[in-house]
Design a protein around this motif. Structure first.
Motif, PDB file in Angstrom:
ATOM      1  N   ASN A   1       0.839  -1.192   0.000  1.00 27.25           N
ATOM      2  CA  ASN A   1       0.000   0.000   0.000  1.00 27.25           C
ATOM      3  C   ASN A   1       0.877   1.246   0.000  1.00 27.25           C
ATOM      4  OD1 ASN A   1      -2.917  -0.994   0.408  1.00 27.25           O
ATOM      5  ND2 ASN A   1      -1.757  -2.124   1.963  1.00 27.25           N
ATOM      6  N   PHE A   2       0.468   2.250  -0.783  1.00 32.06           N
ATOM      7  CA  PHE A   2       1.249   3.476  -0.910  1.00 32.06           C
ATOM      8  C   PHE A   2       0.306   4.659  -1.045  1.00 32.06           C
ATOM      9  CE2 PHE A   2       3.270   6.538  -3.943  1.00 32.06           C
ATOM     10  CZ  PHE A   2       4.207   7.056  -3.055  1.00 32.06           C
ATOM     11  N   LEU A   3       0.571   5.723  -0.274  1.00 33.92           N
ATOM     12  CA  LEU A   3      -0.242   6.931  -0.302  1.00 33.92           C
ATOM     13  C   LEU A   3       0.685   8.139  -0.397  1.00 33.92           C
ATOM     14  CD1 LEU A   3      -2.992   8.437   0.060  1.00 33.92           C
ATOM     15  CD2 LEU A   3      -2.551   8.364   2.536  1.00 33.92           C
ATOM     16  N   LYS A   4       0.388   9.060  -1.334  1.00 33.70           N
ATOM     17  CA  LYS A   4       1.192  10.266  -1.501  1.00 33.70           C
ATOM     18  C   LYS A   4       0.271  11.454  -1.707  1.00 33.70           C
ATOM     19  CE  LYS A   4       3.433  11.000  -5.393  1.00 33.70           C
ATOM     20  NZ  LYS A   4       4.467  10.923  -6.469  1.00 33.70           N
ATOM     21  N   ALA A   5       0.616  12.581  -1.077  1.00 36.59           N
ATOM     22  CA  ALA A   5      -0.157  13.814  -1.241  1.00 36.59           C
ATOM     23  C   ALA A   5       0.808  14.991  -1.306  1.00 36.59           C
ATOM     24  CB  ALA A   5      -1.135  14.001  -0.083  1.00 36.59           C
ATOM     25  N   SER A   6       0.431  16.023  -2.077  1.00 35.90           N
ATOM     26  CA  SER A   6       1.282  17.196  -2.209  1.00 35.90           C
ATOM     27  C   SER A   6       0.432  18.443  -2.373  1.00 35.90           C
ATOM     28  CB  SER A   6       2.226  17.047  -3.412  1.00 35.90           C
ATOM     29  OG  SER A   6       1.499  16.976  -4.630  1.00 35.90           O
TER      30      SER A   6
ATOM     31  N   LYS B   1       5.261  17.941   0.262  1.00 34.35           N
ATOM     32  CA  LYS B   1       4.913  16.599  -0.214  1.00 34.35           C
ATOM     33  C   LYS B   1       5.127  15.602   0.917  1.00 34.35           C
ATOM     34  CE  LYS B   1       6.234  15.420  -4.335  1.00 34.35           C
ATOM     35  NZ  LYS B   1       7.126  15.056  -5.469  1.00 34.35           N
ATOM     36  N   ALA B   2       4.201  14.650   1.063  1.00 36.40           N
ATOM     37  CA  ALA B   2       4.313  13.602   2.065  1.00 36.40           C
ATOM     38  C   ALA B   2       3.852  12.282   1.456  1.00 36.40           C
ATOM     39  CB  ALA B   2       3.489  13.932   3.302  1.00 36.40           C
ATOM     40  N   SER B   3       4.505  11.201   1.864  1.00 33.49           N
ATOM     41  CA  SER B   3       4.102   9.884   1.369  1.00 33.49           C
ATOM     42  C   SER B   3       4.403   8.836   2.420  1.00 33.49           C
ATOM     43  CB  SER B   3       4.828   9.537   0.058  1.00 33.49           C
ATOM     44  OG  SER B   3       6.214   9.339   0.279  1.00 33.49           O
TER      45      SER B   3
ATOM     46  N   ASN C   1       7.839  -4.026   5.841  1.00 28.96           N
ATOM     47  CA  ASN C   1       8.540  -2.761   6.030  1.00 28.96           C
ATOM     48  C   ASN C   1       7.570  -1.594   5.869  1.00 28.96           C
ATOM     49  OD1 ASN C   1       8.695  -1.861   3.058  1.00 28.96           O
ATOM     50  ND2 ASN C   1       9.717  -3.856   2.987  1.00 28.96           N
ATOM     51  N   THR C   2       7.935  -0.486   6.503  1.00 29.76           N
ATOM     52  CA  THR C   2       7.140   0.739   6.468  1.00 29.76           C
ATOM     53  C   THR C   2       8.072   1.910   6.200  1.00 29.76           C
ATOM     54  OG1 THR C   2       5.585  -0.178   8.082  1.00 29.76           O
ATOM     55  CG2 THR C   2       5.538   2.209   7.753  1.00 29.76           C
ATOM     56  N   ASN C   3       7.627   2.837   5.358  1.00 28.60           N
ATOM     57  CA  ASN C   3       8.475   3.959   4.974  1.00 28.60           C
ATOM     58  C   ASN C   3       7.639   5.237   4.932  1.00 28.60           C
ATOM     59  OD1 ASN C   3      11.189   4.813   3.819  1.00 28.60           O
ATOM     60  ND2 ASN C   3       9.822   5.544   2.217  1.00 28.60           N
ATOM     61  N   PHE C   4       8.221   6.364   5.423  1.00 30.09           N
ATOM     62  CA  PHE C   4       7.580   7.671   5.366  1.00 30.09           C
ATOM     63  C   PHE C   4       8.554   8.679   4.771  1.00 30.09           C
ATOM     64  CE2 PHE C   4       5.314   5.611   8.890  1.00 30.09           C
ATOM     65  CZ  PHE C   4       3.999   5.802   8.476  1.00 30.09           C
ATOM     66  N   ASN C   5       8.035   9.562   3.902  1.00 32.76           N
ATOM     67  CA  ASN C   5       8.822  10.638   3.311  1.00 32.76           C
ATOM     68  C   ASN C   5       8.088  11.964   3.504  1.00 32.76           C
ATOM     69  OD1 ASN C   5      11.264   9.700   1.455  1.00 32.76           O
ATOM     70  ND2 ASN C   5       9.665   8.141   1.284  1.00 32.76           N
ATOM     71  N   PHE C   6       8.849  13.008   3.860  1.00 30.24           N
ATOM     72  CA  PHE C   6       8.313  14.357   3.970  1.00 30.24           C
ATOM     73  C   PHE C   6       9.294  15.316   3.303  1.00 30.24           C
ATOM     74  CE2 PHE C   6       6.900  11.952   7.658  1.00 30.24           C
ATOM     75  CZ  PHE C   6       5.522  12.144   7.629  1.00 30.24           C
ATOM     76  N   ALA C   7       8.772  16.266   2.535  1.00 29.01           N
ATOM     77  CA  ALA C   7       9.632  17.244   1.873  1.00 29.01           C
ATOM     78  C   ALA C   7       8.898  18.572   1.766  1.00 29.01           C
ATOM     79  CB  ALA C   7      10.038  16.754   0.483  1.00 29.01           C
ATOM     80  N   ALA C   8       9.676  19.668   1.847  1.00 29.18           N
ATOM     81  CA  ALA C   8       9.080  20.995   1.743  1.00 29.18           C
ATOM     82  C   ALA C   8      10.118  21.967   1.204  1.00 29.18           C
ATOM     83  CB  ALA C   8       8.567  21.474   3.104  1.00 29.18           C
TER      84      ALA C   8
ATOM     85  N   TRP D   1      13.796  21.162   2.504  1.00 27.68           N
ATOM     86  CA  TRP D   1      14.016  20.122   3.514  1.00 27.68           C
ATOM     87  C   TRP D   1      13.362  18.830   3.052  1.00 27.68           C
ATOM     88  CZ3 TRP D   1       9.790  18.126   6.479  1.00 27.68           C
ATOM     89  CH2 TRP D   1      10.161  17.186   7.460  1.00 27.68           C
ATOM     90  N   ILE D   2      14.044  17.718   3.315  1.00 25.91           N
ATOM     91  CA  ILE D   2      13.471  16.404   3.030  1.00 25.91           C
ATOM     92  C   ILE D   2      13.902  15.436   4.111  1.00 25.91           C
ATOM     93  CG2 ILE D   2      15.392  15.696   1.535  1.00 25.91           C
ATOM     94  CD1 ILE D   2      13.268  14.149  -0.133  1.00 25.91           C
ATOM     95  N   SER D   3      12.991  14.529   4.474  1.00 25.61           N
ATOM     96  CA  SER D   3      13.284  13.566   5.535  1.00 25.61           C
ATOM     97  C   SER D   3      12.639  12.230   5.191  1.00 25.61           C
ATOM     98  CB  SER D   3      12.750  14.090   6.873  1.00 25.61           C
ATOM     99  OG  SER D   3      13.138  13.243   7.932  1.00 25.61           O
ATOM    100  N   GLU D   4      13.299  11.131   5.592  1.00 23.53           N
ATOM    101  CA  GLU D   4      12.788   9.786   5.319  1.00 23.53           C
ATOM    102  C   GLU D   4      13.055   8.884   6.507  1.00 23.53           C
ATOM    103  OE1 GLU D   4      13.107   6.564   1.712  1.00 23.53           O
ATOM    104  OE2 GLU D   4      15.007   7.274   2.554  1.00 23.53           O
TER     105      GLU D   4
END
Length: 611
Positions: free
Chosen positions: A171-176, A185-187, A214-221, A233-236
């Motif tokens: 499952n994958f969810l992304k929004a921007s 942007k976050a996913s 496994n679980t993964n989160f990404n945030f960027a601005a 900025w970006i973080s994972e």
């Protein structure tokens, strides 16, 4: 993870050549790896989009196996997996996350199946050395995991869900959201598989204890604070768990857990005469090994990297520019349990200079030089030269020459028993030449290459009964990479072809034998057909005979195999897509790692919604 105490800020300078004037004028997309556009001027780079990645949604290993020249050896589906470029090893492959080298400081490599598959806007695969720009380990090639941010796009989102054989759910969810000055942007993704498949034709194999999740989160601005200034900025975060397969029910099941965190902050300053990116990054790796599935951890490690980097590009005129890159890192590590590694750290600094002459006409070139300062080692001066000559509208040639290196990992130096503090860095000299031919909608690239590696690090048995690393091997690798692409659109019919053939001869010069797990031949191909709302695709991969020992013993070698996948999908109302895929259509029995057969024919269905 002690994130609050460990996160630091870093700075870098963005360097966009005037050659990319269109990119600067549009100014709607921010790319975190600012060097990649310049790399593409002189090197063949395979770019895989989100749609390409979706074709092989099981894991990153499948994407690279079917859509790139990389050879992947995998201890069964979803288990330990490592890449090989041009006859080199996993330690000579650099994984680069948004311009930052993320190879493990303990192992000196990246575990392909412990790197998230979803959450990146594109993946790029570059063959050949790149230590001048991307640092230690970029000898055989590099795999780039890239994100970008768009401006003036409003709100967008996508959700994808897949159900597959062997109790697999992805499952994958992304929004921007973005406006003229701000972009966010976050996913998030989650994958789980019971993974207990059977291959009775191969020693009655059952992939017992093969579960993974496994679980993964990404945030960027990004925010434009002034006409020439931008903060980004970006973080994972990644949390993974793998159960290692056992051959018999009587064996003790084991497992491996890993938690990774990465964060990058940059300040971009752009004017008509120069670009500067000041960048700060923090990366952390945690891993634990459990010799008994249900017992406390046996060993593990914690690694922290603090990185400060500045990338300055000065435009002398529209054709000439000078690029200065300075970087400082502090690498910290702490072993847990049986590794014997205590608190350790080292400082790594480097300065690189590149001169570029870039035109849209006949000749362009780039020359680079770099000096690394690695605590405890005498590091060589590195260099690179790339030239491009457009001889005709239908023919272009690129020449690349470079010296690259890899310094020993924490395990190489400090593992107990066996760590060897007297190791020297590996160095390599290499060259390749890309011949690009264009005929109508076809493009053919032929890339002969040569690599010579000195002081290759290799773990060997000792008289004391344990293994230890030594600078032993002199390795020579040469061969040919080729790629054929074709795109054609007729009314609402769209056809796309991407195929490649790779020949690799990689020899240990001491015994004049082919290296282990380096196939002489690999062929891959992907064919897409789109008509209105229907999409059909097929992909195939042939792998030749592959030796599993250093003596070219054919009786123990992995036999050649051909695997084919195919899928179909339909889109309704431009928002909703339903797809079905068959993997290993011909039920091929094959292994990429000795004694670990891969799954036979299996299936998946997926649903995607864009909003």
């Amino acid at each position: 993870m002690d994130i609050k105490r460990s996160l630091v800020f870093a700075f870098a300078v963005c360097n966009l050549s005037l050659y990319f004037g269109q990119e600067k004028m549009i100014d709607t997309v921010y790319i975190f790896d600012n060097q990649m556009n310049k790399v593409k001027l002189f090197h063949k780079v395979n770019t895989l989009t989100s749609a390409d990645i979706q074709k092989n949604s099981s894991n990153l290993s499948e994407v690279l196996r079917f859509q790139s020249p990389v050879y992947i050896k995998e201890n069964g589906r979803g288990a330990v997996s490592s890449p090989s470029f041009r006859g080199t090893t996993a330690q000579q492959t650099a994984f680069v996350w948004n311009g930052i080298n993320i190879n493990s400081q303990f192992l000196g490599q990246g575990d392909v199946n412990n790197i998230a598959l979803f959450g990146y806007d594109q993946m790029e695969v570059k063959s050949g050395g790149g230590s001048v720009i991307y640092g230690s380990g970029a000898i055989g090639g590099s795999i780039h995991l890239n994100n970008d941010l768009n401006f003036n796009q409003g709100f967008k989102g996508t959700f994808n869900s897949e159900i597959a054989s062997f109790g697999t759910f992805n499952n994958f969810l992304k929004a921007s959201y973005s406006n003229e000055k701000f972009s966010f942007k976050a996913s998030g993704s989650h994958s789980i598989s019971q993974n207990e498949y059977e291959v009775p034709e191969s020693r009655n194999y059952i992939n017992r204890n093969g579960k993974y999740y496994n679980t993964n989160f990404n945030f960027a601005a990004a925010y434009k604070i002034a006409p020439f200034h931008q903060i980004s900025w970006i973080s994972e975060t990644f949390d993974g768990n793998q159960h290692y397969p056992v051959f018999f029910e009587s064996q003790t099941p084991t497992r491996y857990e890993t938690q990774n965190f990465r964060s990058l902050l940059s300040w971009d300053w752009k004017t008509s005469k120069f670009n500067n990116i000041l960048r700060a990054a923090y990366t952390e790796e945690n891993f634990q090994y459990f010799a008994n599935l249900d017992q406390p951890r046996t060993s593990g490690g914690l690694g922290k990297n603090y990185i400060v980097k500045n990338d300055f590009n000065y435009f002398i005129n529209p054709k000439w520019n000078v690029n200065i890159i300075g970087e400082f890192q502090q690498n910290q590590g702490k072993g847990i349990g049986t590794s014997g590694i205590t608190d350790i750290s080292r400082n790594v600094a480097s300065v690189a200079g590149l001169l570029r002459y870039v035109t849209s006409s006949t000749i362009s070139f780039e020359a680079g030089i770099k000096k690394d300062f690695v605590e405890g080692f005498d590091s060589p001066v590195l260099y690179s030269f790339s030239g491009k000559w457009k001889a005709a509208n239908w023919y272009q040639v690129n020449l690349n020459v470079s010296k690259n290196f890899r310094f020993p990992s924490f395990n190489d130096l400090y593992w107990q028993p066996g760590g060897n503090p007297d190791l020297r860095p590996e160095t390599s000299i290499q060259t390749d030449m890309d011949h690009e031919f264009k005929l109508g909608d076809f493009q053919l690239t032929l890339s002969p290459y040569y690599i010579r590696i000195k002081d290759m690090l290799r773990w060997m048995s000792t008289p004391m009964g344990y293994w230890s690393p030594f600078n032993t091997n002199q390795v020579e690798s040469y061969g040919l990479e080729s790629q054929l692409t074709y795109q054609k659109q007729i009314n609402q019919h769209h056809i796309k072809l991407n195929a490649g053939y790779i020949f690799t001869k990689s020899k240990d010069l001491e015994i004049n034998k082919q290296l282990m797990y380096v196939p002489l031949h690999k062929i891959f191909g992907n064919l897409d057909y789109n008509y209105r709302f229907i999409r059909i695709y097929a992909q195939g991969m042939f792998n030749g005979l592959t030796y599993t020992d250093s003596n070219e013993k054919k009786s123990d070698a992995l036999q050649s195999y051909f695997v084919m996948n195919a899928g179909i999908s339909g889109t309704i109302l431009k928002k909703y897509t339903m797809g079905f895929k068959v993997n290993n259509i011909f039920d091929e029995i094959y292994e990429t790692m000795a004694y670990y057969p891969m799954p036979k024919r299996n299936y998946s269905i997926n649903f995607n919604i864009n909003f």
